[in-house]
Design a protein around this motif. Structure first.
Motif, PDB file in Angstrom:
ATOM      1  N   HIS A  79      47.423  80.309 -72.181  1.00 26.92           N
ATOM      2  CA  HIS A  79      47.948  81.459 -72.883  1.00 26.92           C
ATOM      3  C   HIS A  79      49.295  81.720 -72.219  1.00 26.92           C
ATOM      4  O   HIS A  79      49.944  82.922 -72.368  1.00 26.92           O
ATOM      5  CB  HIS A  79      47.333  82.544 -72.859  1.00 26.92           C
ATOM      6  N   THR A  80      50.071  80.499 -71.646  1.00 32.95           N
ATOM      7  CA  THR A  80      51.510  80.634 -71.436  1.00 32.95           C
ATOM      8  C   THR A  80      52.133  80.739 -72.721  1.00 32.95           C
ATOM      9  O   THR A  80      51.718  79.767 -73.584  1.00 32.95           O
ATOM     10  CB  THR A  80      51.811  79.346 -70.570  1.00 32.95           C
ATOM     11  N   VAL A  81      53.276  81.326 -72.796  1.00 29.16           N
ATOM     12  CA  VAL A  81      54.039  81.585 -73.993  1.00 29.16           C
ATOM     13  C   VAL A  81      55.044  80.424 -73.880  1.00 29.16           C
ATOM     14  O   VAL A  81      56.022  80.618 -73.217  1.00 29.16           O
ATOM     15  CB  VAL A  81      54.869  82.920 -74.021  1.00 29.16           C
TER      16      VAL A  81
ATOM     17  N   GLU B 204      44.888  81.294 -66.566  1.00 31.18           N
ATOM     18  CA  GLU B 204      45.006  80.939 -68.219  1.00 31.18           C
ATOM     19  C   GLU B 204      46.370  80.441 -68.282  1.00 31.18           C
ATOM     20  O   GLU B 204      47.191  81.207 -69.317  1.00 31.18           O
ATOM     21  CB  GLU B 204      44.825  82.590 -68.602  1.00 31.18           C
ATOM     22  N   ILE B 205      46.342  79.215 -68.117  1.00 33.42           N
ATOM     23  CA  ILE B 205      47.581  78.568 -68.334  1.00 33.42           C
ATOM     24  C   ILE B 205      47.569  78.248 -69.985  1.00 33.42           C
ATOM     25  O   ILE B 205      48.779  78.073 -70.559  1.00 33.42           O
ATOM     26  CB  ILE B 205      47.594  77.152 -67.519  1.00 33.42           C
TER      27      ILE B 205
END
Lengths: 328, 328
Positions: free
Chosen positions: B172-174, B169-170
């Motif tokens: 949803h990298t902050v 789930e890149i």
């Protein structure tokens, strides 16, 4: 001869940090039977550091009633670029005067009278937590070493994941595009908010601008020249507002950066080590977990978040594990 | 009988996307011998989607001179939470009316007259790029699917890495703590800046506030109801300032998020797919690489960054590979 047998299984491990050197001697079951700590030399470059490593391990061996030449081998966890085959360490930026490459392994082996293997500091510390510490119940985990910088190590499916050799740099996850300058020269990295070095620089800037804080008074009382983990812990205990604010920002950055790693890798556990991580302990590991929560894509099954079970000795014990592998 | 032999090795693959369904039939060498594309139904929930999947694969099979019952098996790459053993898909949020769980595999198998296996859409697309596309030269890579959302898939040491089942789930990298709201409900995610959905919402807000742009005019000219990849490409070609600005922000976010993944994993290559990724092609993959560069911790050996070699068909071809595993 039981004495002779025990000398052959005892191994040494040294954790070479930017501030201090930790050395241990372990028995065949990886129980620590001797340890020593010395400050990392700030002058004299690699040869001075090598001499201190020898002295530290000699003292740890002495505490176990051994000479270093009686050890079955010794491991070193080092910062910088490590070539295990050649025993060299290069570009160890946190160690003064260590820009080039130095043949640390051979230098130590001749002084210690035993085989020496060099590994990456965070990798060996992560393996130690995986095999002997908080990571034992898991097959996959991320080790986060929250200290002067923020380092990381990965265990994926029961094995260290090194990528092309430099995996684990969670400290250089970009948590804020266009954000604060990092000691690495880049901007917006996790370490720019959570590294002890960055936290100290921020505190100093704020104090210079007239912001009230006891951080530097506590530092002097403790006869330190830096804001050590102990100084931070004491300041927070005394409810120093600036200290609380800076640590709060660090926790936010750790929460975002570690959650991003979990979203990418979906692993079972996170182990928080390093000087600040170990000093602050499980209550702060829990706070990091709480700051991760709002960023977790699969938020109903967050990873376990533990403080390092081996504490400050994880790096040195991991280095001793490395020696086990070397000597078979 | 060569005819009968070829029917037994041909397999079907279907990529179920939020906007469109791509179906292929491949031969024993994974060469596409028939394909079809249909829009994803916006009404009727899972049964309507299942009917369209059947129709799409029937058409692809027809193009190859086959009935679906002559296929050795068929794979489906699906969004949402996939249970391959049960053949179910749950919580496919991008598909209208698909909040619960639906037994897609059994439903398709009875209509198609062949075995059906369901996999995760980005995982199968990443495996397809690894085995047959731009990822062939590498042992480890990150697939980034830049479309309505931003998805990702990982190959580590020659094998798909799924973590506890939800790795990759890149999107949803902050990338910006306290940043823009993401369609997932969280804030500061890569997808909040680079997902086509977020980009469209941003363009609409700016246009509503009186900002000049041809984006929506182009959308209507092309008889679209959304800002498709083609609309974005055309607007940029015409040097529409708002479109350029929004894509620029998306590239910054992709550069930071993908570089962070490289710093953590130190893998060899990145493959950029998805609707926008494929439409924009290698020049934009190169721009993403350039935006990654300032954030790479080891910047002297950046990973290779390629556009997806299988283009829009990667997901469907990957699904067909999945069927090989199922029937093999």
């Amino acid at each position: 001869m039981p004495g002779s047998s025990s000398t052959r299984v005892a191994r040494g491990g040294i954790d070479l940090g930017g501030t201090k050197i930790e050395a241990v001697v372990v028995d065949g079951r990886n129980t620590v039977i001797g340890s020593a700590r010395r400050p990392t030399p700030t002058e004299g470059g690699p040869p001075a550091v090598a001499a201190e490593l020898v002295a530290a391990l000699a003292r740890a061996a002495g505490a176990a009633g051994l000479e270093t030449s009686q050890l079955a081998g010794a491991g070193v966890g080092s910062p910088g670029i490590v070539d295990s085959a050649a025993g060299t360490v290069a570009s160890a930026g946190n160690l003064p005067g260590w820009e080039g490459s130095f043949a640390l392994g051979p230098a130590l082996a001749s002084e210690l009278g035993t085989a020496v293997i060099i590994g990456n500091d965070v990798t060996v510390a992560t393996e130690a937590e995986f095999k002997l510490g908080s990571g034992r119940p898991y097959r996959s985990l991320l080790g986060v070493f929250w200290g002067t910088g923020v380092g990381g190590g990965l265990i994926l499916g029961g094995k260290a994941w090194l990528g092309r050799g430099a995996a684990g740099e969670i400290g250089h996850t970009v948590v804020k595009i266009g954000g604060a300058r990092c000691p690495c020269g880049r901007s917006g990295c996790l370490e720019a908010y959570a590294g002890r070095g960055s936290m100290e620089a921020r505190a100093r800037r704020q104090a210079d601008q007239g912001r009230r804080t006891d951080l530097f008074k506590l530092m002097k009382e403790r006869k330190r020249t830096r804001l050590t983990s102990g100084v931070w812990a004491k300041a927070i205990e005394r409810e120093d507002k600036l200290a609380i604010e800076i640590v709060d920002t660090a926790l936010d950055a750790l929460g975002a950066g570690v959650a991003s790693a979990i979203n990418l890798l979906d692993i079972e556990a996170v182990v928080i080590g390093g000087g600040l991580g170990v000093r602050f302990g499980q209550p702060y590991a829990d706070r990091i977990a709480a700051r991760m929560q709002p960023h977790l894509f699969i938020d109903e099954r967050p990873p376990a978040v533990h403080v390092a079970g081996l504490g400050d000795l994880g790096g040195a014990i991991g280095a001793a594990l490395l020696a086990r592998r070397a000597v078979g």
